[in-house]
Scaffold this active site. Structure first.
Site, PDB file in Angstrom:
ATOM      1  N   GLY A   3       0.838  -1.199   0.000  1.00 47.05           N
ATOM      2  CA  GLY A   3       0.000   0.000   0.000  1.00 47.05           C
ATOM      3  C   GLY A   3       0.869   1.244   0.000  1.00 47.05           C
TER       4      GLY A   3
ATOM      5  N   GLY B 179      -0.599   4.550   0.226  1.00 45.73           N
ATOM      6  CA  GLY B 179      -1.321   5.735   0.667  1.00 45.73           C
ATOM      7  C   GLY B 179      -0.489   6.456   1.710  1.00 45.73           C
ATOM      8  CG  LEU B 180      -1.429  10.327   3.637  1.00 51.96           C
ATOM      9  CD1 LEU B 180      -2.527  11.110   4.328  1.00 51.96           C
ATOM     10  CD2 LEU B 180      -0.110  11.080   3.744  1.00 51.96           C
ATOM     11  CB  ALA B 181      -0.566   4.215   6.486  1.00 53.74           C
ATOM     12  N   GLY B 182       1.303   3.879   4.028  1.00 56.22           N
ATOM     13  CA  GLY B 182       2.305   3.057   3.336  1.00 56.22           C
ATOM     14  C   GLY B 182       3.471   3.868   2.809  1.00 56.22           C
TER      15      GLY B 182
ATOM     16  CG  HIS C  71     -18.678  11.348   4.910  1.00 60.68           C
ATOM     17  ND1 HIS C  71     -19.306  12.535   4.664  1.00 60.68           N
ATOM     18  CD2 HIS C  71     -17.423  11.660   5.313  1.00 60.68           C
ATOM     19  CE1 HIS C  71     -18.455  13.529   4.910  1.00 60.68           C
ATOM     20  NE2 HIS C  71     -17.311  13.012   5.299  1.00 60.68           N
TER      21      HIS C  71
ATOM     22  NE  ARG D 261     -16.564  12.774   8.932  1.00 63.32           N
ATOM     23  CZ  ARG D 261     -15.429  12.560   8.300  1.00 63.32           C
ATOM     24  NH1 ARG D 261     -14.973  11.334   8.186  1.00 63.32           N
ATOM     25  NH2 ARG D 261     -14.749  13.559   7.793  1.00 63.32           N
TER      26      ARG D 261
ATOM     27  NE  ARG E 295     -11.998   8.453   9.443  1.00 60.25           N
ATOM     28  CZ  ARG E 295     -12.196   9.567   8.744  1.00 60.25           C
ATOM     29  NH1 ARG E 295     -11.737  10.724   9.166  1.00 60.25           N
ATOM     30  NH2 ARG E 295     -12.863   9.524   7.600  1.00 60.25           N
TER      31      ARG E 295
ATOM     32  CB  SER F  27      -9.020   9.509   8.022  1.00 64.73           C
ATOM     33  OG  SER F  27      -8.488   8.663   7.055  1.00 64.73           O
TER      34      SER F  27
END
Lengths: 250, 638
Positions: free
Chosen positions: B40, B42-45, B266, B330, B435, B440
């Site tokens: 992955g 994305g931001l984490a990966g 959402h 949310r 959340r 996130s």
């Protein structure tokens, strides 16, 4: 509504491609262009044919993965719109639509409408960053940036890397993509330290990837989904000449 | 099995420091002996791969997209939270921790939540240093805005494209390492199985999506940063390729799945307009800073919104939740919209939407100001719907979005399989049962930049004498053969229905029975129906094309095969939790005025599930939640 499609089909990079005709009837004008292709693919699968391969992911106009030539225009007739944000209401009932992959020497076709845009990644890899390791950053307020500068940098940073600029350019130039990143970084204090090395390295990589030269037709800006300005290219040329003139890489 | 969350000793505000002080280190000279796989980008990966590459480890980074820059973090719009208190409005790490814990209905670990709030300070510094063009005041300092569930301004933003800019920062850091050779990039590769040797995660099996080739990759540690599985509903705010397969395959190899039924709906996405639709587009929650939400006061209203006078409108969020109004969290906002739509006050052609109205803000601030704040969102709305939201209210509706559930991880973000880590949305930690907006991007980033580099080093310190892991072992061979068999089985079915047909049918089932509201009877029904649908899929799906080439239908088929199992587990999880909390609203457990009724006495725990085989029932293992700093209270936004 009904549509007649002429779609480029190509088995793989080495095979020859050809245009194939498809007819779709009873489409909803509120359908997106990619949902129309989904509908076609459902039909092809049920009929025992292979579906059309095309790139897409977010379908919100931001990931930059979709993109094809629609009636000869990158991302289709609507200005500043990605293919996924194009809807059938932009076409006439009964219209014939020509759908082809992005065409450029540096973007070889992979299959049908999918092309290889990894050259863009290599351009970024050659210098499109600030050299800061994790954990080295000073407090964010230590680097004030004026509102106008931040907004201007954002305008350039907003490039989604879809490649429409390259596909629409008669020379297959990546000048708009590359210059947008160079401008984003050159405008901000964080990126200024490496501006000379960055522009020299990124331009060299752009040439190595077989992108053509920019001849200032400005077609790229017209077709860019994000409305990235050709003034970025002017800045890239300025930065390049500045780096050469001062003959330094720092 | 007893779950050890490994929460460090000491007062809450010192736990992370205490951990870092004692964590084992890997000598720089030894790091090049260690291989790490990150799935992955994305931001984490991306942030994890870049940071670990910078440190000197050998990193392999995988993504299914054509470039790491396309990962779905790119689509997050509104912002990223950080307790910088630049607005001098009383924000602090503690307040952010308290807001997040309360927003998540007290179903998250205190220590994890506190650490996320603490690391938020560094994230903003890191992103600014990378050149992320956050919104600025005229004096040059960073600007903030407010998000749902809080009463301070702590959300940093880059217009309506914050996720894009943060991701590009992380992607650029990643590509810098690729250029240096410390990270090897494998785009258009999808992980299809995890390889375990002697009880430790030692590698993955991937399919090269360009050639169809099945490849083996070995490493000393495997990081899954693959995002969430909200696309299981088919119609969702997620990208088409988002899926749960990597974490599900890890689950089937022994990693526990926690809280799978907690999927956030959402409140502000565009409503469904037809059966052909492939996704629902999200409109940022930041719009609720200036937009007012209302429905007509009378049922089956047919007048255009601008023709409905002020006194015939029901601003239901302001009416029901005066303290937070349009910025109610949310889960609360989504349920309130559903309640009005179900009661017959819905708007739009399908009567499935509510209005988000900017007329007051435009009158007070001027069109230009609103355009500067949300211009790209208004443009997007115009492109998709054909309506101009500067002139009439937007039509919005709730839709499936973020999965708070995911692989169970301890404080080190390690799963129950040693050497297998899960970061960002792929793990269950930090958000509890709901959340808060703009948390996130934060969680994904801090997991990758600031937490994993410490905790993975702590694990790898014991691996320096292991030597190179070979992919030529029976374990790799077995995993590769299993993947090849699954692919061949799918291709051999040659049925009559498409993969999308099954995905859409499953999605509708889950939306109706395990969506915004759930009840016991519905969940039991859904489990039976999912099982039937799964059987039908394995008898009657038609996957066209070839195995040894590019084949998007085959990719989708593998993901949908996993979705049946994930969906079933979601229903099990929802069924066992006899309370309403956050994203999990059990209709049997509500107050007389329709608010969620939590049951702390019996359900103050994390549900972690163990796979017991194809025909077995999942086994529930509980991790009790202990609150030392904040005692759970009834969550009220009134």
């Amino acid at each position: 509504m009904d549509l007649h499609l002429k779609i480029w089909r190509q088995k793989d990079r080495k095979s020859e491609g050809k245009l194939v005709n498809y007819d779709l009837k009873g489409l909803n004008p509120h359908m997106s262009f990619l949902e129309m292709l989904d509908t076609l693919n459902e039909k092809l699968i049920i009929e025992g044919d292979e579906p059309v391969e095309f790139d897409h992911d977010c379908r919100e106009g931001i990931c930059g993965q979709c993109g094809m030539m629609i009636n000869g225009i990158a991302h289709g007739p609507l200005k500043h719109t990605t293919t996924c944000q194009l809807h059938l209401r932009s076409f006439k009932d009964g219209e014939t639509i020509l759908i082809e992959p992005f065409k450029a020497e540096a973007f070889p076709v992979k299959k049908d409408l999918k092309v290889d845009r990894s050259a863009f990644d290599r351009i970024i890899s050659s210098g499109g960053f600030v050299s800061v390791n994790t954990g080295q950053a000073p407090d964010a307020t230590a680097i004030p940036v004026t509102h106008q500068t931040a907004e201007e940098a954002f305008d350039s940073a907003a490039c989604i890397g879809c490649g429409a600029c390259v596909a629409t350019c008669k020379n297959g130039s990546a000048a708009l993509f590359t210059s947008a990143k160079i401008t984003h970084m050159a405008l901000l204090p964080q990126g200024k330290e490496e501006r000379s090395k960055r522009v020299l390295d990124m331009v060299a990589q752009m040439d190595a990837e077989l992108f053509g030269h920019c001849s200032n037709t400005e077609a790229c800006e017209v077709e860019c989904p994000q409305g990235i300005s050709v003034l970025n290219i002017a800045r890239m040329n300025f930065e390049y000449n500045r780096a050469l003139f001062f003959n330094k890489k720092g | 099995m007893i779950l050890d969350s490994k929460i460090p000793q000491g007062p809450l505000e010192q736990k992370w420091d205490n951990y870092k002080k004692k964590a084992k280190l890997v000598n720089p000279a030894n790091r090049k002996k260690l291989d790490i796989i990150v799935v992955g980008t994305g931001l984490a990966g991306s942030s994890a791969a870049a940071s670990l590459g910078e440190m000197g480890y050998n990193v392999k980074s995988f993504c299914f997209q054509d470039s790491p820059r396309r990962a779905h973090s790119v689509a997050a719009q509104g912002g990223v939270n950080a307790a910088k208190n630049y607005k001098n409005d009383g924000d602090s790490v503690y307040r952010m921790f308290a807001d997040t814990l309360k927003g998540g209905d007290f179903r998250a670990r205190e220590a994890n939540v506190y650490r996320m709030a603490e690391c938020s300070l560094n994230l903003i510094d890191q992103a600014v240093a990378q050149g992320v063009p956050f919104g600025r005041e005229y004096g040059g300092y960073l600007n903030n805005r407010s998000f749902g569930g809080v009463q301070v301004s702590r959300t940093f933003y880059a217009r309506g494209q914050t996720g894009q800019q943060l991701l590009l920062g992380a992607y650029q850091a990643l590509m810098r390492q690729v250029g240096k050779g410390s990270v090897q990039l494998f785009s258009r590769h999808e992980m299809l199985d995890l390889v375990i040797i002697d009880g430790k995660a030692r590698g993955i099996i991937v399919r090269n999506l360009d050639t169809g080739e099945i490849e083996r990759h070995a490493a000393h540690a495997v990081i899954l940063a693959t995002g969430g599985y909200g696309k299981i509903y088919y119609l969702s705010t997620l990208a088409m390729g988002c899926n749960g397969s990597a974490i599900w395959r890890a689950h089937k190899k022994g990693a526990l799945m926690a809280s799978p039924s907690w999927i956030q709906v959402h409140p502000t996405s565009l409503p469904q307009s037809g059966d052909y639709q492939s996704k629902l587009t999200l409109m940022s929650e930041s719009l609720r800073n200036d937009g007012r939400i209302w429905v007509p006061a009378k049922q089956d209203e047919n007048r255009a919104p601008n023709d409905i006078p002020e006194n015939e409108r029901d601003y239901y969020l302001e009416r029901r939740y005066p303290a937070f109004g349009n910025l109610a969290p949310r889960d609360i906002s989504s349920r309130a919209a559903k309640e009005r739509i179900d009661a017959g006050y819905g708007t739009g052609p399908l009567k499935n939407a509510v209005y988000l109205d900017f007329s007051k803000a435009i009158k007070e601030q001027g069109k230009e100001k609103i355009k500067e704040k949300y211009g790209n969102l208004f443009d997007m709305y115009l492109k998709i719907t054909g309506y101009d939201a500067y002139k009439e209210p937007m039509m919005i509706s709730p839709s499936a979005h973020f999965s708070m559930g995911g692989l169970w991880v301890d404080y080190e973000l390690m799963t129950t399989i040693p050497g297998l880590f899960a970061l960002g949305e792929a793990n269950f930690a930090d958000h509890g049962a709901n959340r808060l907006g703009a948390n996130s991007l934060l969680q994904a980033s801090v997991d990758g930049y600031f937490i994993a580099p410490y905790t993975i080093a702590n694990y790898l310190a014991d691996e320096i004498h292991t030597g190179k892991i070979s992919p030529d072992t029976p374990e790799f061979e077995q995993a590769e053969n299993a993947v090849k068999k699954q692919i061949q089985d799918l291709m051999n079915i040659k049925g009559t229905k498409t993969v999308d047909y099954f995905h859409k049918t499953l999605g509708k089932l889950l939306y109706d029975y395990c969506g915004l509201a759930r009840n016991e009877k519905g969940l039991q029904y859904a489990i039976q129906e999912i099982r039937k649908l799964k059987q039908e899929f394995h008898k009657d799906v038609r996957v066209s094309g070839q195995v040894n080439t590019m084949n998007a239908e085959l990719e989708k088929a593998g993901r949908v095969a996993d979705y049946f199992e994930i969906g079933e587990l979601m229903c099990y999880d929802a069924l066992t939790r006899n309370e309403s909390c956050g994203a999990h609203f059990r209709e049997e457990f509500q107050t007389p005025d329709g608010e969620a009724m939590r049951n702390d006495a019996e359900y103050q725990f994390i549900s972690a599930w163990k796979w017991t085989g194809e025909n077995g029932e999942p086994e529930l293992i509980r991790e009790p939640l202990i609150f030392e700093e904040i005692q759970p209270t009834v969550r009220s936004y009134k």
